[in-house]
Design a protein around this motif. Structure first.
Motif, PDB file in Angstrom:
ATOM      1  N   ARG A   1       0.861  -1.185   0.000  1.00  0.00           N
ATOM      2  CA  ARG A   1       0.000   0.000   0.000  1.00  0.00           C
ATOM      3  C   ARG A   1       0.893   1.229   0.000  1.00  0.00           C
ATOM      4  O   ARG A   1       1.542   1.542   0.997  1.00  0.00           O
ATOM      5  CB  ARG A   1      -0.937   0.031   1.209  1.00  0.00           C
ATOM      6  CG  ARG A   1      -1.814   1.302   1.210  1.00  0.00           C
ATOM      7  CD  ARG A   1      -2.712   1.393   2.422  1.00  0.00           C
ATOM      8  NE  ARG A   1      -3.789   0.429   2.353  1.00  0.00           N
ATOM      9  CZ  ARG A   1      -5.011   0.659   2.858  1.00  0.00           C
ATOM     10  NH1 ARG A   1      -5.286   1.800   3.457  1.00  0.00           N
ATOM     11  NH2 ARG A   1      -5.921  -0.273   2.792  1.00  0.00           N
ATOM     12  N   ASP A   2       0.917   1.913  -1.139  1.00  0.00           N
ATOM     13  CA  ASP A   2       1.724   3.111  -1.251  1.00  0.00           C
ATOM     14  C   ASP A   2       1.100   4.237  -0.440  1.00  0.00           C
ATOM     15  O   ASP A   2      -0.067   4.160  -0.029  1.00  0.00           O
ATOM     16  CB  ASP A   2       1.844   3.525  -2.721  1.00  0.00           C
ATOM     17  CG  ASP A   2       3.085   4.372  -2.978  1.00  0.00           C
ATOM     18  OD1 ASP A   2       3.755   4.739  -1.995  1.00  0.00           O
ATOM     19  OD2 ASP A   2       3.369   4.660  -4.162  1.00  0.00           O
ATOM     20  N   LEU A   3       1.873   5.274  -0.212  1.00  0.00           N
ATOM     21  CA  LEU A   3       1.388   6.400   0.564  1.00  0.00           C
ATOM     22  C   LEU A   3       0.165   7.005  -0.121  1.00  0.00           C
ATOM     23  O   LEU A   3       0.190   7.321  -1.318  1.00  0.00           O
ATOM     24  CB  LEU A   3       2.496   7.445   0.708  1.00  0.00           C
ATOM     25  CG  LEU A   3       3.784   6.971   1.400  1.00  0.00           C
ATOM     26  CD1 LEU A   3       4.827   8.069   1.395  1.00  0.00           C
ATOM     27  CD2 LEU A   3       3.481   6.514   2.821  1.00  0.00           C
ATOM     28  N   GLY A   4      -0.920   7.143   0.622  1.00  0.00           N
ATOM     29  CA  GLY A   4      -2.147   7.720   0.085  1.00  0.00           C
ATOM     30  C   GLY A   4      -3.054   6.751  -0.628  1.00  0.00           C
ATOM     31  O   GLY A   4      -4.151   7.133  -1.068  1.00  0.00           O
ATOM     32  N   ALA A   5      -2.642   5.479  -0.781  1.00  0.00           N
ATOM     33  CA  ALA A   5      -3.479   4.491  -1.469  1.00  0.00           C
ATOM     34  C   ALA A   5      -4.680   4.112  -0.620  1.00  0.00           C
ATOM     35  O   ALA A   5      -4.670   4.238   0.604  1.00  0.00           O
ATOM     36  CB  ALA A   5      -2.662   3.254  -1.818  1.00  0.00           C
ATOM     37  N   ARG A   6      -5.735   3.613  -1.272  1.00  0.00           N
ATOM     38  CA  ARG A   6      -6.995   3.314  -0.584  1.00  0.00           C
ATOM     39  C   ARG A   6      -7.187   1.841  -0.277  1.00  0.00           C
ATOM     40  O   ARG A   6      -8.155   1.469   0.376  1.00  0.00           O
ATOM     41  CB  ARG A   6      -8.168   3.820  -1.428  1.00  0.00           C
ATOM     42  CG  ARG A   6      -8.164   5.332  -1.611  1.00  0.00           C
ATOM     43  CD  ARG A   6      -9.203   5.796  -2.626  1.00  0.00           C
ATOM     44  NE  ARG A   6     -10.532   5.299  -2.281  1.00  0.00           N
ATOM     45  CZ  ARG A   6     -11.285   4.619  -3.142  1.00  0.00           C
ATOM     46  NH1 ARG A   6     -10.854   4.328  -4.352  1.00  0.00           N
ATOM     47  NH2 ARG A   6     -12.489   4.221  -2.759  1.00  0.00           N
ATOM     48  N   TYR A   7      -6.290   0.993  -0.765  1.00  0.00           N
ATOM     49  CA  TYR A   7      -6.433  -0.439  -0.487  1.00  0.00           C
ATOM     50  C   TYR A   7      -5.079  -1.105  -0.605  1.00  0.00           C
ATOM     51  O   TYR A   7      -4.123  -0.533  -1.141  1.00  0.00           O
ATOM     52  CB  TYR A   7      -7.450  -1.085  -1.435  1.00  0.00           C
ATOM     53  CG  TYR A   7      -6.963  -1.245  -2.860  1.00  0.00           C
ATOM     54  CD1 TYR A   7      -6.484  -2.472  -3.322  1.00  0.00           C
ATOM     55  CD2 TYR A   7      -6.980  -0.172  -3.755  1.00  0.00           C
ATOM     56  CE1 TYR A   7      -6.043  -2.630  -4.623  1.00  0.00           C
ATOM     57  CE2 TYR A   7      -6.538  -0.324  -5.056  1.00  0.00           C
ATOM     58  CZ  TYR A   7      -6.075  -1.547  -5.489  1.00  0.00           C
ATOM     59  OH  TYR A   7      -5.633  -1.697  -6.781  1.00  0.00           O
TER      60      TYR A   7
END
Length: 416
Positions: free
Chosen positions: A394-400
């Motif tokens: 999960r990258d920074l700012g990702a939602r899932y």
């Protein structure tokens, strides 16, 4: 396994029996032989590459030709519901009736066989990687059972090697999983936080090690090499039997008897923890439906009442013994709990299984609910086990949480 509590604390073997936020719901007794697979023959835990088909099959033994419906939901790494809307991860619609079913043919036990394939006309495909749960409902919108599956994107390479435990105190009983993650496509931001891993032994989601951190980084490789934290108890090869011919004894079967349905009496098993290890190839807890003289085993293989017996002293400390495997999703239920017969001096149980080849093992559960898989079967480093490693990101700012890589290995090639 957890009965060895003091040992576990020393060894730091941490299979997480309580890993999941959402546990699978096991079916009622009239639902049998759930096979859940992708393009492989694994019958309970599909791990699919994005775009591959998913197949779920099961039998309903009530003979009512019931209607069943399915729903699919997306989950994050820790099995909490993701923030994605259904239209973001599913092309088409779920909450549809399973239309493909047939009734049994020439069997003593009447049943209906249901088959769901995704993609289909209504559910045209899965769009996102990650964890999923498929839920089966009846006509009254009551939940019948659920099963977990995973969908991955092939964005990183995952190399897996199985070693004997580096903790010399347990070198004869445990196996450790080394792995590395290699990428040329993703620049990981803070991988110790954004990368999550899950290691699974023999497709059993009750026997996993979760969220190991990389021990070090080498260029574009994340290396996971632990002394204790990536250890599993090695267990032993599974017991097995085959009753593809219900009219005669076969592998592991002592005799058969026809009553209302066929009854399959297995040879009495004995504990193997105190015996030397013996190589005996198995299919790591799995099962395969087979039947002689059947063109379509899905509807022509019959159900038999399979009788298990175990030679073991009676437990008087509140512990209980269960027999389980992939055939019942490693569930601990009244159906597969053994009871001690004081006349024969054996632990016994019996329940219906479809004709086929089955792996199974006996486990002890203490009064507190702790499971020990090695008390009866033993733990031997030579045991052949299958291990799967899943990599989430999960990258920074990702939602899932994306599932970006998958690797597996067998301990048949184990080394020091």
């Amino acid at each position: 396994m957890l009965l060895k509590l003091n040992t576990v604390l020393l060894l730091c073997i941490i299979p997480l029996f309580a890993f999941s936020q959402v546990e699978e719901v096991n079916p009622p007794d009239y639902i049998k032989t759930i096979t859940f697979k992708g393009s492989t023959l694994e019958s309970q835990l599909p791990i699919l590459k994005l775009g591959q088909p998913l197949i779920l099959e099961f039998d309903a033994l009530n003979g009512d030709e019931d209607d069943f419906y399915y729903k699919i939901e997306h989950y994050d790494f820790d099995w909490t519901r993701s923030k994605l809307a259904k239209a973001e991860y599913l092309r088409g619609f779920d909450d549809q009736r399973i239309r493909d079913y047939d009734n049994s043919l020439n069997t003593y036990q009447i049943f209906s066989h249901y088959r769901l394939r995704i993609p289909n006309e209504q559910t045209r495909g899965i769009l996102k990687s990650g964890n999923y749960i498929i839920s089966i409902y009846d006509d009254y919108d009551e939940l019948v059972f659920t099963r977990k599956f995973m969908v991955y994107e092939d964005l990183v390479s995952v190399g897996v090697n199985i070693k004997r435990s580096r903790n010399v105190k347990y070198i004869n009983e445990a196996q450790t999983v080394d792995f590395k993650i290699v990428t040329n496509n993703i620049n990981f931001n803070n991988p110790s936080q954004t990368i999550k891993t899950l290691v699974i032994q023999n497709n059993n989601l009750h026997n996993t090690i979760s969220d190991l951190k990389p021990t070090y980084t080498l260029g574009n490789e994340l290396i996971y090499r632990y002394t204790n934290e990536a250890n599993f108890w090695a267990g032993n090869e599974y017991y097995f039997f085959e009753n593809k011919d219900v009219r005669a004894a076969n592998v592991g079967v002592q005799f058969t008897d026809l009553r209302d349905i066929y009854h399959t009496f297995l040879y009495t098993n004995r504990e193997r923890a105190t015996l030397p290890y013996t190589y005996n190839p198995d299919i790591n807890g799995n099962f395969l439906v087979t039947a002689l003289d059947a063109d379509n085993v899905s509807i022509e293989a019959d159900y038999t009442m399979v009788h298990f017996s175990l030679q073991h002293p009676e437990l008087t400390d509140g512990s209980t013994i269960y027999v389980y495997g992939n055939f019942n999703n490693y569930a601990l239920e009244e159906t597969n709990k053994l009871t001690f017969d004081s006349v024969s001096g054996l632990y016994k149980t019996a329940f219906e299984l479809k004709q086929g080849f089955y792996n199974y093992k006996y486990v002890v559960v203490d009064a507190k609910g702790n499971i020990d898989e090695g008390l009866i079967g033993g733990d031997f480093w030579q045991t052949e086990n299958n291990y799967k490693v899943l990599v989430y990101y999960r990258d920074l700012g990702a939602r899932y949480d994306k599932l970006i890589g998958f690797g597996e290995a067998s301990s048949v090639d184990i080394s020091n």
